[in-house]
Structures are given as C-alpha cells and as structure tokens.
Design an enzyme around this catalytic site. Structure first.
Site, short mmCIF file in Angstrom:
data_model
loop_
_atom_site.label_atom_id
_atom_site.label_comp_id
_atom_site.label_asym_id
_atom_site.label_seq_id
_atom_site.Cartn_x
_atom_site.Cartn_y
_atom_site.Cartn_z
N HIS A 1 0.87 -1.19 0.00
CA HIS A 1 0.00 0.00 0.00
C HIS A 1 0.90 1.23 0.00
CE1 HIS A 1 -3.84 2.12 1.50
NE2 HIS A 1 -2.94 3.07 1.25
N ASP B 1 1.46 2.74 3.47
CA ASP B 1 0.56 3.89 3.27
C ASP B 1 1.37 5.18 3.26
OD1 ASP B 1 -1.80 5.24 2.79
OD2 ASP B 1 -2.35 5.39 4.90
N HIS C 1 1.42 5.42 -1.78
CA HIS C 1 0.99 6.53 -2.63
C HIS C 1 2.24 7.16 -3.25
CE1 HIS C 1 -3.16 6.61 -1.00
NE2 HIS C 1 -2.56 6.16 0.09
N HIS D 1 -4.47 -0.59 6.18
CA HIS D 1 -3.99 0.21 7.31
C HIS D 1 -4.89 0.12 8.53
CE1 HIS D 1 -6.83 2.81 5.29
NE2 HIS D 1 -5.96 3.31 4.44
N LEU E 1 -4.78 9.56 7.60
CA LEU E 1 -6.11 8.98 7.45
C LEU E 1 -5.96 7.52 7.04
CD1 LEU E 1 -7.75 11.97 5.56
CD2 LEU E 1 -8.25 11.26 7.90
N HIS F 1 2.83 14.72 0.88
CA HIS F 1 2.16 15.97 0.55
C HIS F 1 3.21 17.08 0.63
CE1 HIS F 1 -2.05 14.61 0.69
NE2 HIS F 1 -1.72 13.89 1.75
N LYS G 1 -9.44 -0.70 -5.78
CA LYS G 1 -9.42 0.01 -4.50
C LYS G 1 -10.76 0.69 -4.26
CE LYS G 1 -7.78 1.67 -0.68
NZ LYS G 1 -6.50 2.36 -0.48
N HIS H 1 -10.24 1.06 1.81
CA HIS H 1 -10.01 2.06 2.86
C HIS H 1 -11.19 1.94 3.81
CE1 HIS H 1 -8.52 6.05 4.39
NE2 HIS H 1 -9.74 6.00 4.92
N ARG I 1 1.78 9.42 -5.93
CA ARG I 1 1.32 10.66 -6.55
C ARG I 1 1.74 10.71 -8.03
NH1 ARG I 1 -1.88 10.71 -2.25
NH2 ARG I 1 -0.96 11.64 -0.38
#
Length: 351
Positions: free
Chosen positions: A12, A246, A14, A173, A218, A250, A98, A135, A16
């Site tokens: 899992h 996860d 991210h 998660h 989150l 950002h 997902k 999620h 981007r």
C-alpha cells in the site's frame, strides 16, 4: 547488528504524480521490489487504460537500472465498468481494485457513495479472483472521527463479506483493536495491511507540544490500547497481516495549513521503523514473514528473489532533510527529527 531479509513488498503506497512522483519514487523503489500503487490521484485511475498509462509514467520516472515493479489498482466509483475491470485484471494492467468510501480520505470525492451500485462489480471480482483493497472508514459526519474504522467494519465490511464470501478482501492500514480482532477471527479471504506509523504512534502524538500536522494521517492515529493491538498483530507472525506503509507524501505547505492534508510520508525510513518495532517486541524472527512472505502469499504471487540488508547502528543518524521536488516544494518525512537506528545498507536494486 546485521539483518538480511528476502526482498520485501509494500502492499500500500501513494506515489502521486508529476514532481512529487519523481521526488519520492526512488525511496520506495530502493527498499521494495514491488509496491501496490494507490489510484487516488487528482484525476483518479478509473479505467484499465488510465492504469496502464500511470504505470508507464512510474516506470519512466525510475532511476536507471532500477529493479522495481509497480502493481496497479483501479479506483472504484459508482459507475465502474465491470467488463473493463475484468479485462484489465486478466491482461495484467490491473492487479487489484481500491474502494474509497466517498469523502473518506485524500482525493476520495469520486469514491463510492452507494455500495449497491457495485454489486455487479463485486460479483465479477469474486468470479475472476480479483482482490479488493478497502479504505475501511465510513465518512458519515454523524460518526465520531475516531470511530470511523470500527463502524465501517460492523456496518459495511461484515455485510459485504456475507454477500460475497469468496471475494478476496484486504482491509488497509488497520488502526484499531476492533478491526484487528475481526481480521483474526475471519476466514482465509480477509487480510490486513499495517503501517509503520500506526505501530509507532498513538493519537497523543498529534497533540504533544502543540498540533503536529505531520502526524495527521487517514485513518487517524488511535488510542494506545489500539496501537498495542495492531503492533501485537504485526509481530505475531500471523499470515493475514503484512506490510503496507501507506506512505503518503504531501507538500509541506499542504500539511502546514489551516486545513492540513492527511498523510504521513514514511518511505525513506519504513523498513527501519518496522525493524525497530519488531526488535522491541522480541520478534525480529517474524519480520521476514511480515515484510516479504505474507502479502505475496495472500495475493497469490511468488515471493521476490534476492535479499536486502538492514544494519543497526550505535550512532544516532543525522536528521533527515526535507525532500525538495524539482518544482521547489518541500516534503517532510516521518520521523520528523531522528531517523530509526535500523537502516537499509544493501538495497534490493541499484536505485
């Protein structure tokens, strides 16, 4: 102390796109042989064609001679085409789908608002053996923010599994004792990923010494009793639990704002944090299963070949500097100051 492990997977992550992708990708690719890449971009990955294009973008952004495989996921909506999903899975463009409840997390505004709209999709996934990554939070404003995972398990996940008992599901998660207990008691078609930050921090970390936006994620961090339950599950050796960082980068400006973005960027230190947590629990002998074997077995793929080497140092490493994208944005990693004493010294590829 030296620890050699089979090459691990991140189930899992991210990555981007654009400048952030180019900045953060080497940290995941250096540590992990494969990663399940989340599809919640600003323009979400809602078709097999978009997944194929995103995979090509990731591969073209890798450092030269980097041995890393991105595994692509489809972003489910109320209007997902079951035929496109099935064809994408069968030809290898898609590895999993997902499910984001609409509004539950970053870029989830296009997510699922009516679960009954996906009955045909779930039936097709169950038939072809396509995994469903979830999620697991409700986004109902009437539900307390810290209860969103437990309510999801009771009101959404349990009925979903009763309706589709052969559907292979991954509860992503997990953060609560309630979710851990449910996964432990469930059958072979349910598993859960566990992050390094949810076994390291309780919700006190968000508020100690003032509001800490870089500890906001989150699903949100939970009570200490929940952290301990998740840690115990991770270090138990149980096959239904495996690593999913996860890691969610950002820009610093998006985190440190009046409406800070949820997500913790852990990729640079994830392996060290997992090793540190397992060592404290006297469970380093279970780390290989958690990082390298359990997830592959659940997803039905062969474990990776080759090894990685982690080293525990006696000297405190220097603080990790923010990553600077080629567009000038800063990305802050977790931990915020002192990295873990365990570090990757022999990566799984030349990244």
């Amino acid at each position: 102390m030296i620890l050699t492990l089979p090459r691990p997977d991140d189930w899992h992550v991210h990555l981007r796109d654009g400048a952030i992708l180019r900045a953060v990708l080497p940290y995941t690719a250096r540590a992990f042989a494969r990663a399940l890449v989340m599809p919640n971009l600003h323009t979400p990955i809602t078709s097999a064609a978009l997944a194929r294009a995103y995979r090509d973008c990731i591969l073209s952004s890798l450092p030269e001679n980097c041995d890393f495989t991105p595994l692509m996921t489809l972003y489910l909506t109320d209007h997902t085409n079951a035929d496109d999903l099935a064809q994408g899975f069968q030809n290898g463009d898609l590895f999993a789908a997902k499910l984001y409840p609409q509004g539950a997390t970053t870029n989830a505004q296009h997510g699922v608002s009516r679960f009954e709209a996906l009955i045909a999709v779930f039936e097709r996934m169950e038939k072809i053996g396509m995994p469903l990554s979830i999620h697991g939070e409700v986004a109902d404003p009437a539900v307390d923010f810290f209860d969103r995972e437990a309510v999801f398990v009771d009101k959404i996940l349990i009925p979903l599994r009763k309706q589709f008992p052969a559907l292979k599901i991954i509860l992503e998660h997990v953060t609560t004792r309630h979710a851990v207990n449910y996964v432990q008691e469930a059958g072979a078609d349910l598993a859960a990923t566990i992050t390094c930050h949810h076994i390291t921090l309780s919700r006190n970390a968000i508020f100690e010494g003032g509001l800490k936006p870089h500890h906001f994620c989150l699903p949100v961090l939970k009570r200490e009793e929940d952290r301990l339950a998740v840690l115990k599950a991770a270090t138990s050796g149980a096959s239904q639990f495996f690593a999913g960082t996860d890691s969610a980068p950002h820009p610093r400006a998006a985190k440190e704002s009046s409406s800070g973005a949820g997500g913790i960027f852990s990729a640079p230190h994830a392996l060290g944090l997992y090793a540190q947590a397992f060592e404290k629990e006297g469970a380093l002998d279970k780390l290989a299963a958690f990082l390298s074997h359990n997830g592959a077995a659940f997803y039905g793929v062969a474990p990776n070949t080759g090894t990685i080497t982690l080293e525990k140092t006696d000297e405190s490493p220097a603080p990790f500097k923010p990553i600077l994208t080629d567009e000038g944005a800063e990305i802050i990693s977790f931990p915020l100051t002192q990295p873990p004493l365990w570090r990757l010294v022999e990566p799984s590829s030349s990244c």
